[in-house]
Design a protein around this motif. Structure first.
Motif, PDB file in Angstrom:
ATOM      1  N   LEU A   1       0.766  -1.217   0.092  1.00 17.99           N
ATOM      2  CA  LEU A   1       0.338   0.141  -0.106  1.00 17.99           C
ATOM      3  C   LEU A   1       0.765   1.274   0.041  1.00 17.99           C
ATOM      4  O   LEU A   1       1.773   1.221   0.729  1.00 17.99           O
ATOM      5  CB  LEU A   1      -0.884   0.034   1.223  1.00 17.99           C
ATOM      6  CG  LEU A   1      -2.174   0.901   1.173  1.00 17.99           C
ATOM      7  CD1 LEU A   1      -3.057   0.262   0.009  1.00 17.99           C
ATOM      8  CD2 LEU A   1      -2.905   0.842   2.739  1.00 17.99           C
ATOM      9  N   ILE A   2       0.503   2.222  -0.917  1.00 13.89           N
ATOM     10  CA  ILE A   2       1.368   3.354  -0.869  1.00 13.89           C
ATOM     11  C   ILE A   2      -0.027   4.807  -0.702  1.00 13.89           C
ATOM     12  O   ILE A   2      -1.019   4.517  -1.012  1.00 13.89           O
ATOM     13  CB  ILE A   2       1.746   3.738  -2.591  1.00 13.89           C
ATOM     14  CG1 ILE A   2       2.690   2.703  -3.018  1.00 13.89           C
ATOM     15  CG2 ILE A   2       2.414   5.195  -2.345  1.00 13.89           C
ATOM     16  CD1 ILE A   2       3.982   2.686  -3.094  1.00 13.89           C
ATOM     17  N   THR A   3       0.608   5.306   0.301  1.00 15.56           N
ATOM     18  CA  THR A   3      -0.243   6.562   0.753  1.00 15.56           C
ATOM     19  C   THR A   3       0.174   7.876   0.215  1.00 15.56           C
ATOM     20  O   THR A   3       1.555   8.215   0.730  1.00 15.56           O
ATOM     21  CB  THR A   3      -0.547   6.370   2.512  1.00 15.56           C
ATOM     22  OG1 THR A   3      -0.985   5.070   2.608  1.00 15.56           O
ATOM     23  CG2 THR A   3      -1.534   7.460   2.967  1.00 15.56           C
ATOM     24  N   LEU A   4      -0.512   8.641  -0.077  1.00 16.91           N
ATOM     25  CA  LEU A   4      -0.032   9.714  -0.770  1.00 16.91           C
ATOM     26  C   LEU A   4      -1.062  11.131  -0.090  1.00 16.91           C
ATOM     27  O   LEU A   4      -2.150  10.826  -0.142  1.00 16.91           O
ATOM     28  CB  LEU A   4      -0.222   9.723  -2.198  1.00 16.91           C
ATOM     29  CG  LEU A   4      -0.524  11.255  -2.895  1.00 16.91           C
ATOM     30  CD1 LEU A   4       0.926  11.999  -2.922  1.00 16.91           C
ATOM     31  CD2 LEU A   4      -0.755  10.922  -4.399  1.00 16.91           C
ATOM     32  N   ASP A   5      -0.425  12.162   0.577  1.00 17.69           N
ATOM     33  CA  ASP A   5      -1.105  13.178   1.049  1.00 17.69           C
ATOM     34  C   ASP A   5      -0.534  14.417   0.711  1.00 17.69           C
ATOM     35  O   ASP A   5       0.336  14.926   1.367  1.00 17.69           O
ATOM     36  CB  ASP A   5      -1.283  13.021   2.611  1.00 17.69           C
ATOM     37  CG  ASP A   5      -2.301  14.271   3.073  1.00 17.69           C
ATOM     38  OD1 ASP A   5      -2.588  14.969   2.738  1.00 17.69           O
ATOM     39  OD2 ASP A   5      -2.749  13.872   4.497  1.00 17.69           O
ATOM     40  N   VAL A   6      -1.134  14.928  -0.469  1.00 21.88           N
ATOM     41  CA  VAL A   6      -0.332  16.447  -0.618  1.00 21.88           C
ATOM     42  C   VAL A   6      -0.272  17.514   0.276  1.00 21.88           C
ATOM     43  O   VAL A   6       0.568  18.122   0.447  1.00 21.88           O
ATOM     44  CB  VAL A   6      -0.971  16.644  -2.274  1.00 21.88           C
ATOM     45  CG1 VAL A   6      -0.394  18.189  -2.614  1.00 21.88           C
ATOM     46  CG2 VAL A   6      -0.464  15.817  -3.265  1.00 21.88           C
ATOM     47  N   ALA A   7      -1.472  17.503   0.887  1.00 21.23           N
ATOM     48  CA  ALA A   7      -1.852  18.866   1.891  1.00 21.23           C
ATOM     49  C   ALA A   7      -0.586  18.589   3.021  1.00 21.23           C
ATOM     50  O   ALA A   7      -0.348  19.702   3.311  1.00 21.23           O
ATOM     51  CB  ALA A   7      -3.029  18.785   2.413  1.00 21.23           C
ATOM     52  N   ALA A   8      -0.418  17.410   3.385  1.00 20.85           N
ATOM     53  CA  ALA A   8       0.542  17.112   4.296  1.00 20.85           C
ATOM     54  C   ALA A   8       1.854  16.980   4.005  1.00 20.85           C
ATOM     55  O   ALA A   8       2.933  16.627   4.668  1.00 20.85           O
ATOM     56  CB  ALA A   8       0.293  15.511   5.285  1.00 20.85           C
ATOM     57  N   ARG A   9       2.005  16.873   2.519  1.00 22.22           N
ATOM     58  CA  ARG A   9       3.205  16.696   1.737  1.00 22.22           C
ATOM     59  C   ARG A   9       4.206  15.610   2.149  1.00 22.22           C
ATOM     60  O   ARG A   9       5.263  15.638   2.395  1.00 22.22           O
ATOM     61  CB  ARG A   9       4.279  18.042   2.140  1.00 22.22           C
ATOM     62  CG  ARG A   9       3.640  19.374   1.821  1.00 22.22           C
ATOM     63  CD  ARG A   9       3.654  19.497   0.344  1.00 22.22           C
ATOM     64  NE  ARG A   9       3.390  20.881  -0.295  1.00 22.22           N
ATOM     65  CZ  ARG A   9       2.470  21.530  -0.406  1.00 22.22           C
ATOM     66  NH1 ARG A   9       1.226  20.713  -0.559  1.00 22.22           N
ATOM     67  NH2 ARG A   9       2.456  22.487  -1.166  1.00 22.22           N
TER      68      ARG A   9
END
Ligand code: FES
Length: 579
Positions: A508-516
């Motif tokens: 699983l890969i998790t991406l959160d742009v707001a949290a960078r």
């Protein structure tokens, strides 16, 4: 007004031509061999015009004529122009990628300038890597210089529709794969997408880098926005020739222009333009040549503050560089950036940036927006870090579907481009729109040269279902004309054992742009076990330029310059001996 700091006797070229000795006599007689008389050069600045023209560089096709316009300007101002051919890096023709050769052109430029009887330099470039390479080399050489951008090509046209470089190639190719356009229609796209000389006319790497060159003060005001086919471009070339002569008398060197504040201007403009992700790598490398320590943090800070106000594709939906020029071009955009710019920076004009753009006006508020009516509220780029990219990776949120800015999905991993290319065409591929497609071994050493492979094709099966974007992750770059939820420049790269090398299908890969942030949802213990089991890949090169490249190229977060070319590597190189 020219302030004279140099005299004819103190010109650098006088070391070659002035002494009354046998060696200098040889220099003079060889110039006379070409038909020149002493009246042509004695006491005059010798201006080298570094021309990156070639028969295989369509973006610079007009340089054969344009160099004559630069020469005309040099003559008008009392200089002696000499054309020196430099390595021409055609983005479309050079394989495996022009990025493999950016530093080679930079070395070519630096040593051409250093070894010849030159007082000042006009740099002619524009096709992607040529801009940073010319500026990097000329900065290291340190003579007065300015940059003549090739200018964007005219808008593309197909069946009455406007076409944008790159962006519409990707778009219509997917339509062809989905069977929604015919082969004949595709041929129309191929014929209509590049219909004049000049660089890509979307906000790709070429337009991004020429805008940055202007905003850091290295072109005449407004130069970067003028279409290549416009008569204004010819006049700008001649004016650049004239100005190069004046810059020699003023001793206006790049060191006086390219300060930290100037590079901060370049980054702010890049963000406002919805810049290519490649800007990060090139600006870091250029700044380091100027002795300015710019890093990913500087982009991240600007990204949080400066909105995208240039409504130019691919971040914008409609307009192209030709529209941007008619709307007022870069000087007009800069008038809208207010406190985001240091207006007291000196430019090649000999004035401040503030003086250069005073009086510029926006003629179309939809093409060049105001800060409170942007096309994207935060900057064009976001820098993410996490256990998958300890020293950073990059995404262009303004050019991807917003639903992917926070996403978790299973990895589907490819170790090389050929296997990925074959798999995405296989309609039985086990993939969903939520998967994260991963390509590794595509970084600076692994690619080699960090090719623009980062906009991985959407699997055909999904294209036929109407899917046009999904999360893609790699240590490659992508073209500035590309778009989509592509996470790029993962550092350190997988080829040298970066964490991307540890990912397995289904992780699983998790991406959160707001949290960078970007994470591989695997325990530290498991990652350590996978690392212990890694076997180093075979060497990419065992001789030649590539061998040297792989030993000395730095990672993406450091700008991919060669370590030994960076300014802080050792003492400056002196002037050549003449005996
Ligand atoms: Fe030359 Fe795009 S191919 S600028």
């Amino acid at each position: 007004m020219t302030t004279t700091k140099k005299t004819p006797e103190t010109l650098r070229s006088a070391r070659w031509f002035a002494p009354d000795d046998l060696r200098s006599s040889g220099h003079r007689s060889r110039v006379m061999q070409m038909g020149y008389a002493p009246e042509d050069w004695v006491g005059k600045p010798v201006i080298a015009i570094l021309n990156t023209w070639s028969d295989l560089n369509a973006c610079h096709a007009h340089f054969k004529q344009r160099v004559e316009d630069v020469k005309r300007g040099v003559f008008q101002a009392g200089g002696f122009p000499v054309e020196l051919p430099a390595l021409s890096l055609s983005e479309s023709a050079v394989k495996p990628t022009t990025m493999l050769y950016r530093n080679l052109l930079a070395m070519d430029v630096e040593e051409l300038i250093r070894s010849h009887p030159i007082d000042g330099v006009v740099l002619m470039g524009g096709c992607d890597k040529t801009t940073p390479a010319l500026l990097m080399g000329a900065t290291s050489a340190g003579l007065p210089c300015l940059f003549v951008p090739a200018g964007p090509m005219l808008r593309g046209n197909f069946n009455g529709k406007i076409l944008g470089s790159g962006s519409d190639a990707w778009k219509y190719w997917d339509e062809r794969r989905a069977g929604t356009i015919t082969d004949q229609e595709w041929l129309g796209v191929e014929q209509g997408i590049a219909r004049s000389h000049g660089t890509c006319m979307t906000m790709g790497t070429a337009s991004t880098m020429t805008a940055i060159a202007e905003s850091i003060g290295m072109t005449l005001p407004g130069a970067s926005s003028i279409p290549a086919a416009d008569a204004n471009h010819i006049r700008m070339a001649a004016a650049s020739g004239r100005r190069a002569v004046e810059m020699v008398w003023e001793d206006l060197t790049p060191a006086k222009i390219q300060t930290r504040a100037a590079f901060e201007n370049g980054i702010a403009v890049a963000m406002a333009m919805g810049c290519s992700t490649n800007a990060i790598i090139h600006v870091i490398a250029m700044a380091r040549r100027a002795g300015v320590d710019i890093g990913l943090d500087d982009f991240e800070k600007a990204s949080r503050k400066v909105p995208v106000i240039a409504n130019v594709r691919p971040s914008g939906e409609t307009y192209l560089m030709e529209d941007f020029f008619y709307a007022g071009g870069l000087p007009a955009l800069m008038t809208r950036l207010g406190d985001h710019l240091h207006l007291d920076c000196l430019t090649v004009s000999g004035q401040t940036l503030g003086a250069d753009i005073a009086g510029a006006k926006v003629h179309n508020d939809d093409v060049i927006r105001t800060l409170d009516n942007p096309i994207y509220a935060e900057g064009a780029l976001a820098v993410l870090t996490g256990n998958l990219a300890p020293t950073g990776c990059v995404i262009k949120p303004s050019a991807c579907e917003p639903r992917f800015l926070k996403h978790s999905g299973p990895a589907l991993v490819f170790d090389d481009y050929p296997s990925m290319k074959a798999a995405v065409e296989d309609e039985s591929l086990d993939v969903t729109a939520d998967h994260v497609l991963i390509l590794r071994n595509a970084g600076p050493q692994g690619g080699p040269g960090m090719p623009e492979w980062g906009m991985l094709p959407i699997p055909k099966k999904l294209v036929k279902q109407g899917v046009r974007d999904m999360v893609r992750l790699s240590d490659a770059r992508m073209s500035g004309t590309s778009y989509g939820a592509c996470i790029l420049h993962v550092s350190p790269e997988s080829y040298i054992g970066g964490p991307l090398a540890l990912v397995r299908n289904g992780d699983l890969i998790t991406l959160d742009v707001a949290a960078r942030s970007i994470r591989l949802e695997v325990s530290d213990e498991e990652m350590a076990a996978r690392r212990a089991a890694l076997t180093p890949p075979p060497p990419r090169y065992e001789r030649g330029y590539g061998w040297m490249f792989n030993r000395h190229v730095t990672q993406a977060d450091k700008g991919c310059d060669f370590d030994y070319l960076q300014t802080d590597f050792g003492a400056p190189v002196g002037e050549p001996s003449i005996y």
